[in-house]
Design an enzyme around this catalytic site. Structure first.
Site, mmCIF file in Angstrom:
data_model
loop_
_atom_site.group_PDB
_atom_site.id
_atom_site.type_symbol
_atom_site.label_atom_id
_atom_site.label_comp_id
_atom_site.label_asym_id
_atom_site.label_seq_id
_atom_site.Cartn_x
_atom_site.Cartn_y
_atom_site.Cartn_z
ATOM 1 C CD1 TRP A 1 0.378 -0.640 3.199
ATOM 2 C CD2 TRP A 1 -0.678 1.312 3.418
ATOM 3 N NE1 TRP A 1 0.686 -0.128 4.444
ATOM 4 C CE2 TRP A 1 0.042 1.066 4.611
ATOM 5 C CE3 TRP A 1 -1.419 2.482 3.326
ATOM 6 C CZ2 TRP A 1 0.046 1.952 5.698
ATOM 7 C CZ3 TRP A 1 -1.420 3.364 4.425
ATOM 8 C CH2 TRP A 1 -0.697 3.095 5.582
ATOM 9 C CG ASP A 2 4.864 0.788 1.311
ATOM 10 O OD1 ASP A 2 3.940 0.223 1.903
ATOM 11 O OD2 ASP A 2 6.059 0.629 1.613
ATOM 12 C CD GLU B 1 2.850 -3.704 9.446
ATOM 13 O OE1 GLU B 1 4.069 -3.592 9.663
ATOM 14 O OE2 GLU B 1 2.371 -4.060 8.355
ATOM 15 C CE LYS C 1 6.752 -1.560 11.675
ATOM 16 N NZ LYS C 1 6.279 -2.699 10.866
ATOM 17 C CD GLN C 2 3.214 2.420 9.167
ATOM 18 O OE1 GLN C 2 3.766 1.354 8.994
ATOM 19 N NE2 GLN C 2 2.836 3.194 8.170
#
Lengths: 767, 767
Positions: free
Chosen positions: B357-358, B487, B599-600
Site C-alpha cells: 500500500w506504500d 503494526e 510503530k507508525q
C-alpha cells in the site's frame, strides 16, 4: 467419520485391508511401553503410503525453527519427537518376489490390537503376481516388564507352492522425520557390528549427541522345529541386516522370532551401550518368546486391575474407553521423571515436543486416580526441574521476575514459534499451578508444598504480578494481549479464564505460604530467603486479587470470554450451514477469529477447574451461553463440556460429548488420525466417565462421588485410588454416605446396585 | 547511526573502504532505470561479505511459502524479487593474483554516486600481496534512454610494475536469492552462444518461465588506443565469459568498455530474445560509451528539471532529499503499467513482491506532482487490472462479494503469509480507494472514474460492507479483528483508522456514483449493470456510514486507535530508558503488542488523509496524544508526523521528523540498509518537504500552498505540476493569492522571496 474398525470389548480389529486407511491404522494400532513405542508399520517391506515411526521416549532433535517472519523471542529450534531405528523390519522374498501388501492381492486380512494383553497381531493371505499364495501371521509387542525389549513372532506359510523364501531381519537407522523442517536427516551412524548371533547398530543424533544402540537376534523354526541356517550379513549406511535363504514346502510354516533391545545414552554411557543392549537382549532371548508374552499379559493384567472402566450395554463405548486407557498406560508409566506425555504419545511425530499444558490439565487426574501417587508426583517434579528454564524464558520475554513455563518443551526450553501462542497463551502457567493444588488436594501430600510446590507457585505468581497492568481510570488490574484456551481468539484483552486462573494462582500461593508459615516454619523461612520473597510482593498479590478485572455481562449474568465478546455475531453453531464445519477446514483464519465460535472450553474450563467456587446456577448460565457457540475443534474440548453437562443434568449433551471424545481416533472424527492419536485428550475421555458420569470431586482431602446416569448404558464401573481420610457419595443433591475408609461397607446401594471402595475403590453405577 | 558518507549536494561519496560497510554501500550506491537495477557490487571478484543483486523489473519467482504453522487462506507462494544474471562482472588477474578488495590493501578508495548524472564511479589503488600496485577507475550506469543497456568503463593501471593482466568479462546466471525459502536456485539455463564479437546467455526461471537474455560485448584500449586481442571463450553452467591476456607496462592504462543488453520475455517472444538483445546492444556499441554517457546526463537533467528540491544552508538535508528523489526516479519511470514500486526498489531483495500500500499512500503524490499525469494514472491502472484477482482473494477468505487487494503482490495475487497482516491489515483497501480520489482531485481527470475508478471503488465498498458487523445492543456497525497501519497492534477491534477509511470509501463511492449518474448517465447504467449494483447495497452503505462505530475518548477528546487502547500503560516514549529502543530489536513481540507504543502513524494517518474534514484543534489534540507514544520504527512513519507538525506549527518536531525520514538510509537509522534502501518511504520524505514545509494540499482541483518555515534552512524550493484551474497560496491562516493559472504573476512575495507557478510550478521559500 470413517467407522471401518470392528466393535469389540477388548480388541481393536481391522479386517479387509485398504491402502487408504493404512496410515490411520498405523496410528491406532500403535504399541508402546512408556520407554519406547512403535506405530503399526508392517514388518515386511511396504511400498504404499505409510508414516514410519519408531520412537524412544526422551530422545529428540532440536530442529532449526522455520517461520515466515521472525518475531523477537522466538526459540531457535523446535524439539522433534524422533523417528528412530526401524527395528521391526523383516523383509520377505518369495521365489524372487518381495512380499509387499501394496502390490499383491490381500485376502483374509486381520489386524488386531489386543488391549488386554498389549500385543499387536496381524494375519493375511497374500497372493503374489503369478498366483503364489502365502499365509502370514505376526505377533509383536514391546515389553512392559523389560522396557528395552521388543519381540516379534512372524510366521510365513506357502499355501499353494513349494519354493525359496529369503528372510531378511534388519535394523535400519537411515530413517527420516516426515516433519523435518528442512528435509534433513537427523541421525548419523556411530558403529555397527555383527556378533556371533546378533547384529548391533549404533546411531547418534546430529545435534545433542543422543546415542541409540539397537541389537537384534533372531531364530527361525520350520513346522515348530528350530532351524539351523547360514546367514549373509548385510551392511549399509546406518543399516545392518541378515539374509537367510530357506526352502519351504507347501503348507510348511516358517516362523521367525526377532528380538531387539534398544538402549540409549539417556541411561548408559556411550561406551556401555552395546554391552547394555546385548545384556538385556540375551536375557530376553533366554526367556524366550512365550515367556516374554506371558510376562506381557501379566503386566497388562496389573494395569487393567487398577485402571479399567467397565461399561455394560454399549460395546462402542466400552471399546473406546479401554482404547483410551490403553494408550495412556502405554505412553507414560511414570517411572522416569525426565519424561512426560506427548500430545501424540508414541503414535506420531506431529506437534513435536513432549509437554504441553495437556499434561497438567488433562492427564494428571488419570494418573492420580489410577496409579501410585509417585507417578503423579513425578509429573509435578518434571516441572519443578524446569523452573530455572521457565524463569529464563520469562526474562527472555522481558519480565524482570517470575517464571513462564513453555507452551511446548522437551527440556524446559520453549520450542513453540507462533507469537499468539508462544508468547500469549500464558494461561498454561495457571494449569501448572493448579496441578500442584490438584495433587496435594487428592493425595494429602502436604509435604510436597515445602519440598517443591511453593517455589513453582511463587514464581508463577510473580509472573502474573508483572504481566497485569493497573488502569487508574478503572482502579483495576487488566491483562492485555493474551490467548486463552480457546485458540480461535488470539491476542485478546482480559480473557476471563486467564485473569481468573492468574488471580487464583496468587490466592493459592498465599494460602500455601500461610500453611508453611504455620506448619513448617523453618522451611518457610528457608524458602522466603531463597526466593527473596518480600511482603511488598505478597501485598501486591493481595491487591491484584482484590482488584482484578473480570469481563462480565450484567444482562445475561455470564462471564465474558474476553473484552468485546458481545460485539460478535452470536449465531449458534446449530444455525450454521453444516457445510462450514469443521471451521478449521472451511474458514479462513481471520473469519474464525472474528467469529464467536469457540474451539475448546475457555470460560467453562475455569468453571470446571474452580467448580467449587461457583454455584450450579452460574455454571448453568455460562454453559447455556457458551455451549451453543462451541465447535469442539480441539480434542481437549468435549470432555470438559461432558463433565459439566453431567453436573447440570444435561443427559443427552453429556453423552454426545462423551462419544465425541472417546471415539475421536477410532472413528477419526477430526480426519487427522493418520498423523497419530490424540493421546493427551484420551485422559479427558477418562475424566468424562469418572469425573463426569462418576461425579468424582476431591475437596479438602474428601473424595466426593455423585454418580450420574448417562442413560445409555446398563451399568458402568470404574476404579479410583482412594487416599483421603474420608469418602462422601451423593446421588443427586442428597448425601448417601459419609464414611472413613475403614468403615466403608462392602456393598452399598447406589441406583439399586453396589459399589465398594478401599485403597483402590471400584465404583459401579447401574440402571 | 553510522555517518561514514561525505556530505555533498549532488553526490554520495564514500572514502576509506571498510569491509563491514560494504553491504550498506552496495544498497545506497545502487543504480537503476525503472527497467532494471543493480546493487553497487564490484565488477571484479570480491570474496568479502556482499549481497549480489541484479534485478529486472517485473521478473519474479513464486517461492514456495515457508511458515511454521499453516493457516487457512495462506498463499502457496511468496513472489520474490529475483536476483538475475550478474552482468557487471569483469574479473581481473594480475600476474596470477586475482584482484579482490577483501584480500589486498586498498588505498585512495572512493566510491561516488553521481545523482545529477545517474552514474556510479569508483577509484582506488590496490596493493597485492608482494607489493604490486594497480590503480583502478570504474564508471557505470544503466541507461535512462536505452532501458536494456548497461555500460561500464573499467580502467586498470599498473603503478609499480610491468606484467600480465588477465581480464575476464562475463555473464553469470548461476546466482541465488539470499532470501530463498528453501535455499533453492531459481534459474535454469536455456542457451549460451558466442557471436563474432559478443557472448549471449539466456536463462529462465524454474517456475513461470520468465526468460532473460543478456548479451555482452567489450572493447579494450591501452593508453587510449584500441587494442586488438584474442579471447578465450569460457563456458560453464549458466555462464559465458571471455578471457583476454594483456601485457601492461608500468603506468600504462588498460581500459575495458563492457556493454550489456538485458531483455526479457516480458517484452519479447522466446525466439526473439537473442536478436532483440543483440539489436539493442549493437546500437549502443555503435553510439559508444561517451555518447551513452552524454545521453545519460541529459536524461537525468530532464528528471531533475521537473523534480528537484533545492535546499540552501543545509548540505545534509540537500543531499538527503536529492538521494530520495534520485532513488524514486530510478526505481519507477511509469511507462509500463505492469510495473510498480517495490519496497526496496532495485536495491535489495527483502520483502519480495513489488506492490504494497506504500505505492498508493506514499509514492503516488510524488509522481502526481513531479511527472506527467499518465505516470500516476498507470499506477492506478495497475490496480484496476488486478481487480479480478482482488475479488478472488476476497472469495478465498470467505467473502461472498467485494474485493480485497493483497498486502503484497506481483501479479495481483496475495503473496504475504502472516495472518495478522495478510488477512487483517485490510486498511490497504482504503488506501487504494483513496488513491483514486487523490489522482482525480489532483489532475481533474474525471474521465478516469467512469473508465476505471468506479469499479475499483465499488468492489472495495462491497468488501467493507461485508467486513463490518452490526451490533444490535449498540445499534452500530463494528469492525473486528483488524491490524491498522500501526503494526505494533495486531488483531484489534475497531481500529479507528480502518473504520474511518472504510466509511470514507463508501462515502466517496456513493459520490462518484452520483457524479457519473449526472454527468455520464450511459456509462453509469452500463457500470451498474456490469457490476449488478443494487440500491439495497447503496442503501446499506449509507446505513453503515451513518452507524459506523468510532472509538473515542470523551475526556481527552481524541479518537482511540482501537477498542481498549486506554487500558494500556501510556508512559510516553521519552520517559522510557533509551536502552529499550528500538523496541523491535529489544522487546519481545508480545511486550511490543501490549504496550501503547506506535510503530507508525495510525489515527494520524487518517487525519492526514482526510485532513480537510478535521479542524486544527482536533488534529492538535490527537497529535499531542499520539506523537509522544510513537516510536517511528517504520520508515513510513516520520513523514506523516512531519507534515502534521508543519500544519500544527511544531517547528522542531517537523524538522526532527524530516531529518529522520530523509537520511534514513544514508545514516542507516534502522540498522538494516544492507538489505536494501527504503525506497517507498523516500516518497514520504519528498512529501515532508512539499506537503509539509511547502504546505501543498489539493482540494476540489484547487492547489493550495501554505509554506511553513522549517527554521533550519536559508531557503528551499520545489517543483509541482500545476494542473488545476486555480491556485491558492496562504501563509499562516491568511490567503495570499487566489488566481487562475494564466493570471499567476511571475513573482510573488512569500517570506519576502519569490516563487513562480505554471504548468510546472517552482515554489521557493526562504527566510
Amino acid at each position: 467419520m470413517k467407522q471401518y474398525l470392528k466393535l469389540d470389548k477388548w480388541n481393536i480389529i481391522e479386517e479387509d485391508f485398504q491402502l487408504h486407511q493404512h496410515e490411520i491404522s498405523e496410528s491406532i494400532f500403535s504399541i508402546g511401553n512408556g520407554y519406547m513405542g512403535q506405530r503399526a508399520n508392517f514388518e515386511e517391506a511396504y511400498s504404499g503410503p505409510s508414516l514410519q515411526g519408531s520412537y524412544m521416549a526422551g530422545v529428540y532433535y532440536p530442529d532449526k525453527t522455520r517461520v515466515g517472519w521472525w518475531k523477537n523471542g522466538y526459540p531457535e529450534y523446535f524439539a522433534k519427537v524422533l523417528n528412530s531405528t526401524n527395528w521391526i523390519g523383516i523383509n520377505i522374498d518369495i521365489d524372487g518376489q518381495p512380499l509387499d501388501l501394496a502390490t499383491c492381492t490381500v485376502k483374509d486380512f486381520s489386524r488386531v490390537l489386543n488391549m488386554k494383553e498389549g500385543t499387536l497381531s496381524r494375519s493375511f493371505i497374500a497372493e503374489l503376481e503369478g498366483g503364489k499364495e502365502v499365509r502370514v501371521e505376526s505377533l509383536r509387542f514391546v515389553s512392559m516388564t523389560r522396557h528395552e525389549i521388543g519381540a516379534i513372532r512372524y510366521a510365513v506359510t506357502p499355501l499353494n507352492f513349494s519354493g525359496t523364501l529369503i528372510v531378511t531381519p534388519y535394523l535400519d537407522g537411515d530413517v527420516q522425520n516426515k516433519d523435518s523442517n528442512y528435509e534433513e536427516k537427523f541421525w548419523a551412524e556411530v558403529s555397527k557390528e555383527f556378533g556371533e548371533n546378533d547384529a548391533a547398530l549404533t546411531i547418534k543424533t546430529k545435534k545433542l549427541d543422543f546415542h541409540l544402540t539397537s541389537v537384534m537376534k533372531f531364530e527361525i523354526s520350520k513346522n515348530g522345529e528350530a532351524l539351523t541356517f547360514e546367514d549373509e550379513q548385510i551392511e549399509k549406511e546406518k543399516y545392518v541386516g541378515s539374509r537367510v535363504q530357506i526352502q519351504a514346502a507347501e503348507n510348511e510354516q516358517i516362523v521367525i522370532y526377532k528380538y531387539v533391545a534398544n538402549v540409549t545414552s539417556r541411561d548408559f554411557g556411550f561406551g556401555q551401550l552395546v554391552d547394555a543392549a546385548r545384556g538385556a537382549l540375551q536375557s530376553a532371548v533366554e526367556a524366550g518368546f512365550q515367556e516374554l508374552h506371558k510376562e506381557q499379559i501379566q503386566a497388562w493384567a496389573d494395569k487393567w486391575r487398577d485402571s479399567d472402566i467397565v461399561i455394560e450395554g454399549d460395546v462402542a463405548a466400552q471399546q473406546a474407553i479401554r482404547f483410551n486407557i490403553f494408550q495412556l498406560n502405554q505412553t507414560y508409566s511414570g517411572e522416569d521423571d525426565r519424561l512426560n506425555i506427548g500430545p501424540k504419545g508414541f503414535t506420531g511425530e506431529k506437534y513435536g515436543g513432549s509437554t504441553y499444558w495437556d499434561t497438567e490439565a488433562y492427564c494428571l487426574p488419570f494418573y492420580l486416580s489410577t496409579a501410585d501417587s509417585s507417578i503423579a508426583r513425578n509429573l509435578l517434579i518434571y516441572r519443578y526441574k524446569h523452573l530455572e528454564k521457565a524463569k529464563e524464558n520469562a526474562r527472555k520475554l522481558g519480565f524482570t521476575k517470575g517464571a513462564l513455563y513453555p507452551m511446548v518443551t522437551m527440556n524446559g526450553e520453549e520450542c513453540h514459534n507462533e507469537w499468539e501462542i508462544t508468547f500469549e497463551e500464558i494461561h498454561r502457567n495457571g494449569a501448572i499451578a493448579y496441578a500442584v493444588y490438584n495433587y496435594v488436594n487428592y493425595t494429602g501430600d502436604f509435604d510436597y508444598l515445602g519440598q517443591y510446590g511453593l517455589e513453582v507457585l511463587a514464581e508463577i505468581a510473580r509472573f502474573w504480578e508483572e504481566r497485569v497492568n493497573y488502569v487508574p481510570a478503572k482502579d483495576q488490574y487488566v491483562m492485555l494481549g493474551v490467548t486463552g484456551p480457546n485458540e480461535y481468539e488470539n491476542n485478546v484483552n482480559n480473557n476471563w479464564y486467564t485473569n481468573r486462573i492468574a488471580s487464583w494462582t496468587m490466592e493459592y500461593t498465599l494460602e500455601v505460604l500461610e500453611y508453611l508459615r504455620e506448619n513448617e516454619p523453618s522451611r518457610y523461612h528457608e524458602l522466603v530467603e531463597k526466593m527473596h520473597l518480600t511482603t511488598d510482593e505478597t501485598e501486591k498479590w493481595h491487591e491484584i486479587i482484590d482488584k482484578m478485572y473480570y469481563p462480565y455481562d450484567p444482562e445475561r449474568e455470564v462471564f465474558l470470554q474476553q473484552d468485546g465478546f458481545l460485539d460478535k455475531d452470536l449465531t449458534p453453531v446449530k444455525d450454521l450451514d453444516p457445510k462450514h464445519l469443521p471451521l478449521n477446514q472451511n474458514w479462513s483464519w481471520d473469519r474464525i477469529l472474528r467469529s464467536a465460535y469457540i474451539k475448546q472450553a475457555d470460560v467453562l474450563q475455569g468453571l470446571f477447574f474452580l467448580g467449587d467456587r461457583y454455584d450450579v446456577a452460574t455454571k448453568k448460565r455460562n454453559f447455556d451461553f457458551y455451549e451453543p457457540l462451541t465447535v469442539h475443534e480441539s480434542s481437549l474440548s468435549p470432555c470438559v463440556h461432558s463433565i459439566m453437562a453431567c453436573e447440570l443434568g444435561y443427559k443427552e449433551k453429556a453423552y454426545e460429548m462423551y462419544l465425541r471424545t472417546s471415539r475421536l481416533d477410532l472413528d477419526n472424527y477430526n480426519n487427522d488420525t493418520e498423523d497419530g492419536c490424540h493421546t493427551t485428550s484420551m485422559a479427558g475421555t477418562w475424566m468424562s466417565v469418572v469425573h463426569g458420569f462418576g461425579g468424582l470431586k476431591v475437596k479438602d482431602g474428601v473424595l466426593q462421588l455423585n454418580p450420574f446416569n448417562p442413560g445409555h448404558w446398563k451399568s458402568f464401573s470404574f476404579k479410583v485410588m482412594f487416599r483421603g481420610s474420608r469418602l462422601k457419595v451423593t446421588v443427586g443433591e442428597h448425601d448417601v454416605i459419609v464414611a472413613n475408609e475403614s468403615e466403608v461397607p462392602a456393598d452399598i446401594n447406589v441406583y439399586g446396585k453396589d459399589y465398594t471402595v478401599g485403597g483402590m475403590g471400584n465404583v459401579k453405577v447401574a440402571h
